[in-house]
Design a protein around this motif. Structure first.
Motif, PDB file in Angstrom:
ATOM      1  N   UNK A 355       0.688  -1.271   0.048  1.00 31.35           N
ATOM      2  CA  UNK A 355       0.140  -0.066   0.184  1.00 31.35           C
ATOM      3  C   UNK A 355       0.947   1.233  -0.084  1.00 31.35           C
ATOM      4  N   UNK A 356       0.638   2.208  -0.866  1.00 24.75           N
ATOM      5  CA  UNK A 356       1.589   3.354  -1.213  1.00 24.75           C
ATOM      6  C   UNK A 356       0.501   4.571  -0.877  1.00 24.75           C
ATOM      7  N   UNK A 357       1.111   5.471  -0.180  1.00 19.93           N
ATOM      8  CA  UNK A 357       0.192   6.793  -0.058  1.00 19.93           C
ATOM      9  C   UNK A 357       1.197   7.832  -0.003  1.00 19.93           C
ATOM     10  N   UNK A 358       0.289   9.005  -0.232  1.00 16.74           N
ATOM     11  CA  UNK A 358       0.869  10.547   0.387  1.00 16.74           C
ATOM     12  C   UNK A 358      -0.401  11.236   0.765  1.00 16.74           C
ATOM     13  N   UNK A 359      -0.212  12.438   0.913  1.00 16.04           N
ATOM     14  CA  UNK A 359      -1.149  13.338   1.565  1.00 16.04           C
ATOM     15  C   UNK A 359      -2.109  13.504   0.470  1.00 16.04           C
ATOM     16  N   UNK A 360      -1.779  13.201  -0.873  1.00 18.00           N
ATOM     17  CA  UNK A 360      -2.698  13.404  -1.818  1.00 18.00           C
ATOM     18  C   UNK A 360      -3.794  12.234  -2.057  1.00 18.00           C
ATOM     19  N   UNK A 361      -3.200  10.985  -1.831  1.00 18.11           N
ATOM     20  CA  UNK A 361      -4.047   9.630  -2.309  1.00 18.11           C
ATOM     21  C   UNK A 361      -3.415   8.383  -2.016  1.00 18.11           C
ATOM     22  N   UNK A 362      -3.946   7.147  -1.957  1.00 16.47           N
ATOM     23  CA  UNK A 362      -3.607   5.988  -1.689  1.00 16.47           C
ATOM     24  C   UNK A 362      -3.872   5.186  -2.796  1.00 16.47           C
ATOM     25  N   UNK A 363      -3.106   4.303  -3.147  1.00 18.41           N
ATOM     26  CA  UNK A 363      -2.795   3.031  -4.275  1.00 18.41           C
ATOM     27  C   UNK A 363      -2.497   1.751  -3.640  1.00 18.41           C
ATOM     28  N   UNK A 364      -2.826   0.676  -4.114  1.00 18.18           N
ATOM     29  CA  UNK A 364      -2.256  -0.539  -3.604  1.00 18.18           C
ATOM     30  C   UNK A 364      -1.728  -1.329  -5.021  1.00 18.18           C
ATOM     31  N   UNK A 365      -0.689  -2.271  -4.591  1.00 11.93           N
ATOM     32  CA  UNK A 365      -0.144  -3.009  -5.590  1.00 11.93           C
ATOM     33  C   UNK A 365      -0.983  -4.196  -5.902  1.00 11.93           C
ATOM     34  N   UNK A 366      -0.480  -5.173  -6.809  1.00 15.85           N
ATOM     35  CA  UNK A 366      -1.114  -6.150  -7.120  1.00 15.85           C
ATOM     36  C   UNK A 366      -0.665  -7.227  -6.076  1.00 15.85           C
ATOM     37  N   UNK A 367      -1.020  -8.175  -5.858  1.00 19.45           N
ATOM     38  CA  UNK A 367      -0.820  -9.198  -4.702  1.00 19.45           C
ATOM     39  C   UNK A 367       0.286  -9.964  -5.380  1.00 19.45           C
ATOM     40  N   UNK A 368       1.310 -10.273  -4.451  1.00 19.71           N
ATOM     41  CA  UNK A 368       2.357 -11.518  -4.810  1.00 19.71           C
ATOM     42  C   UNK A 368       2.109 -12.619  -3.677  1.00 19.71           C
ATOM     43  N   UNK A 369       2.663 -13.737  -3.719  1.00 19.93           N
ATOM     44  CA  UNK A 369       2.681 -14.794  -3.061  1.00 19.93           C
ATOM     45  C   UNK A 369       4.047 -15.417  -2.616  1.00 19.93           C
ATOM     46  N   UNK A 370       3.993 -15.452  -1.346  1.00 15.66           N
ATOM     47  CA  UNK A 370       5.286 -15.925  -0.927  1.00 15.66           C
ATOM     48  C   UNK A 370       5.240 -17.221  -0.369  1.00 15.66           C
ATOM     49  N   UNK A 371       5.980 -18.134  -0.854  1.00 18.75           N
ATOM     50  CA  UNK A 371       5.952 -19.584  -0.662  1.00 18.75           C
ATOM     51  C   UNK A 371       7.163 -19.579   0.416  1.00 18.75           C
ATOM     52  N   UNK A 372       6.992 -20.331   1.445  1.00 16.98           N
ATOM     53  CA  UNK A 372       8.183 -20.723   2.215  1.00 16.98           C
ATOM     54  C   UNK A 372       8.512 -22.143   2.222  1.00 16.98           C
ATOM     55  N   UNK A 373       9.675 -22.407   1.773  1.00 16.00           N
ATOM     56  CA  UNK A 373       9.944 -24.148   1.614  1.00 16.00           C
ATOM     57  C   UNK A 373      10.680 -24.481   2.967  1.00 16.00           C
ATOM     58  N   UNK A 374       9.919 -25.561   3.471  1.00 15.79           N
ATOM     59  CA  UNK A 374      10.333 -26.071   4.947  1.00 15.79           C
ATOM     60  C   UNK A 374      11.005 -27.398   4.839  1.00 15.79           C
TER      61      UNK A 374
END
Length: 642
Positions: A355-374
């Protein structure tokens, strides 16, 4: 009459003639003036005469004593006449003194110039000078023609004054610009008609903007201008406005009104120039806008990290003015533009967004998926049961948080035998409970079982579990009572295993998974993940089969009686009140399957309470060809080793 002798001297004071100015004529006789007469003339015109006796001085040969216009100085032998012309004569005048006395007579004269004030001359004759600031002016002389002699003075701008006929200027500044006049003055008056003009030339100075902005901040789409640019310069400056891109230019001193775009962010320059120099005035314009063009580096929507490593290689960037703040959110969070997860755990796996914001407005990126190898974890929810003289059944609950999935190998041995391996590859569906049957075992033998789980990152091995296979003699001559006992034991074991599996599964899920994620595609039930349960009996016979439905109730996650299982068996269609139906064996050579599947309800029926049960289908009671077997005394139930 006595003979004439010359007067010694005649003087005039002042030495000029000017209308209204008294002229004193002094006749110096040189001898005694007693009993003498002196006559004063201007050219041929008699002005008057003076007679002197021993005691007095008379005017015009009368008994009238000399008034203020004449006098005698017996001590110095002087006879004085005062004359005041009514106007300035047009030419010089000659004055005479005719003297007659005891010592003789004489005539003397003197010439008196008329008073003159003429127009002065300036040399060099140049009337205008252009001088660069800091330079100097060559000597300029003012020549006058006047009588009596004139006083000469130069006057100029800003109170400048210089006595003398020569004008000199050095290290010229802007204040020296203007007219310099030569002033000549005597008794006649003064004259300052003659002058020169000095122009000090300099480049642009004292530049200014109207309105007086130096920094302007505006939202994209708003307007700026008009701005008026001015400068003090000599000669007059030419003006030009240059836009921030350095390409667009506007000729003139006015920046026109226009709508701001991102490309207008930067410096607007007003440039003023003439032949002397160039200068500029800058106004800095900041164009503000909300976050846009969010991008992730490196590009991609899926990232893999090994558990306990530091994950910090996805950076979120955006275009925004003023500067933006960044917030990563997901299973964990990060307050920088870089997704930073130190010593990442498997619980941090999942979907993240920036999520990116400044005093003018806000926008959101596309989702990424984090996979944790265990690395694989040790299987600790496991049951081993020897179900016959040559078979053993193993059930376990895998750790579904392990990524990538695990492959399993059952290791079993006798006290003196070699370790045998029985591989089991985890299916892609990753079931909640796995069931494996090991056959070809030796009768009446104690076996030790372990379960190895392995993936590309490592391996783990469970604790040891033991069970002892049945004796071969126990499988012959089974009576009806034995069959009934086995049926009871089988049903009890089946229900116990299911209950234990459900309880362990629920606890395991609460500890390791997000309850909001649907397990096995069913958000409201935990029984549908059971894939199959098979129980085998004797080596040459089929399994025992339950011919009625087993119904599970109150299994919703949020129900008031959470996790309760109704283990009562319903009556069959014939209304029998037996707690169970007879279980019959199928021969091993039967064409039918040696066991029946216990399967999930269809996905679309998850919300139908009537579908929340597992059932055995296509079950038929089979009669043996043999007549009643001899009665066999039922053995007590064996304990399960776990």
């Amino acid at each position: 009459m006595k003979g004439h002798v010359s007067c010694r001297n005649l003087t005039a004071s002042p030495n000029y003639l000017h209308g209204g100015t008294q002229l004193t004529l002094t006749c110096d006789v040189g001898d005694s003036i007693v009993n003498s007469t002196a006559t004063f003339r201007r050219n041929l015109e008699e002005l008057g005469s003076i007679q002197s006796d021993i005691n007095n001085c008379y005017v015009n040969s009368s008994s009238t004593l000399c008034p203020s216009t004449c006098s005698c100085d017996e001590n110095n032998n002087l006879m004085i006449w005062k004359y005041t012309p009514s106007s300035t004569p047009s030419s010089d005048q000659i004055f005479y003194c005719d003297f007659i006395g005891d010592s003789g007579s004489f005539t003397t004269s003197t010439t008196v110039k008329r008073a003159v004030l003429q127009l002065p001359t300036i040399s060099p004759s140049t009337s205008s000078y252009n001088v660069t600031i800091g330079g100097q002016l060559p000597p300029i002389k003012c020549t006058e023609a006047c009588w009596p002699a004139c006083n000469v003075k130069w006057t100029g701008p800003n109170g400048f004054s210089l006595n003398g006929d020569t004008l000199k200027l050095a290290n010229i500044q802007k204040t020296h610009s203007g007219q310099y006049r030569c002033r000549v003055e005597n008794v006649v008056g003064y004259n300052n008609i003659q002058f020169i003009t000095v122009t000090v030339q300099y480049g642009p100075d004292t530049m200014a903007l109207d309105p007086a902005y130096s920094i302007i901040e505006r939202r994209e789409g708003s307007s700026i201008g008009p701005l008026n640019c001015s400068a003090d310069c000599e000669p007059v400056c030419n003006f030009e406005w240059i836009y921030p891109d350095g390409q667009k230019k506007v000729v003139g001193n006015i920046l026109p009104q226009h709508i701001l775009q991102k490309k207008n962010d930067g410096q607007y320059k007003c440039k003023a120039s003439n032949k002397i120099g160039t200068d500029e005035k800058i106004v800095t314009v900041t164009v503000t806008y909300p976050p846009e063009n969010i991008r992730l580096s490196p590009a991609g929507n899926e990232f893999v990290a090994n558990e306990f490593s530091n994950f910090n290689y996805v950076t979120c960037l955006a275009d925004c003015v003023p500067s933006c703040t960044y917030q990563w959110t997901g299973p964990t969070s990060s307050s920088t533009n870089q997704l930073q997860i130190n010593s990442i755990r498997r619980t941090a796996a999942g979907s993240y967004k920036c999520t990116v914001r400044n005093e003018i407005g806000t926008d959101v990126s596309s989702n990424i998926n984090v996979i944790v190898y265990t690395r694989p974890t040790q299987v600790n929810k496991m049951t081993v049961v020897c179900t016959g003289s040559t078979t053993a059944s193993i059930a376990w609950i895998p750790d579904k948080t392990v990524v990538p999935g695990e492959n399993f190998t059952v290791k079993y041995k006798t006290n003196t035998g070699q370790i045998q391996l029985f591989p089991f590859e985890e299916p892609s569906t990753r079931d909640d409970i796995y069931l494996l049957q090991v056959d070809s075992l030796a009768p009446s033998t104690k076996y030790t079982f372990t379960l190895e789980s392995k993936n590309g990152l490592g391996r783990a091995e469970s604790n040891e579990y033991t069970c002892t296979t049945m004796a071969a003699s126990e499988e012959s001559g089974v009576s009806g009572a034995l069959i009934g006992g086995v049926v009871l034991i089988s049903i009890a074991l089946l229900l116990i295993i299911i209950v234990i599996a459900l309880i362990l599964l629920r606890k395991f899920r609460i500890l390791t998974t997000d309850l909001s994620s649907p397990p096995c595609g069913c958000p409201n039930c935990i029984t549908t993940c059971i894939q199959r349960i098979a129980r085998l009996s004797k080596k040459d016979e089929g399994p025992y089969m339950n011919t009625v439905h087993t119904n599970y109730v109150n299994t919703t996650i949020n129900g008031p009686e959470e996790g309760n299982v109704n283990t009562e068996v319903t009556n069959d269609d014939n209304g029998s009140d037996k707690p169970y139906d007879d279980l019959v064996r199928r021969t091993s050579n039967s064409s039918e399957k040696p066991y029946d599947n216990l399967h999930m309800s269809p996905t679309g029926t998850q919300n139908d309470p009537s579908s929340h049960y597992a059932n055995y289908e296509n079950v038929n009671k089979m009669k043996k060809k043999k007549e009643k077997p001899p009665p066999v005394k039922q053995k007590p139930k064996k304990k399960l080793n776990s």
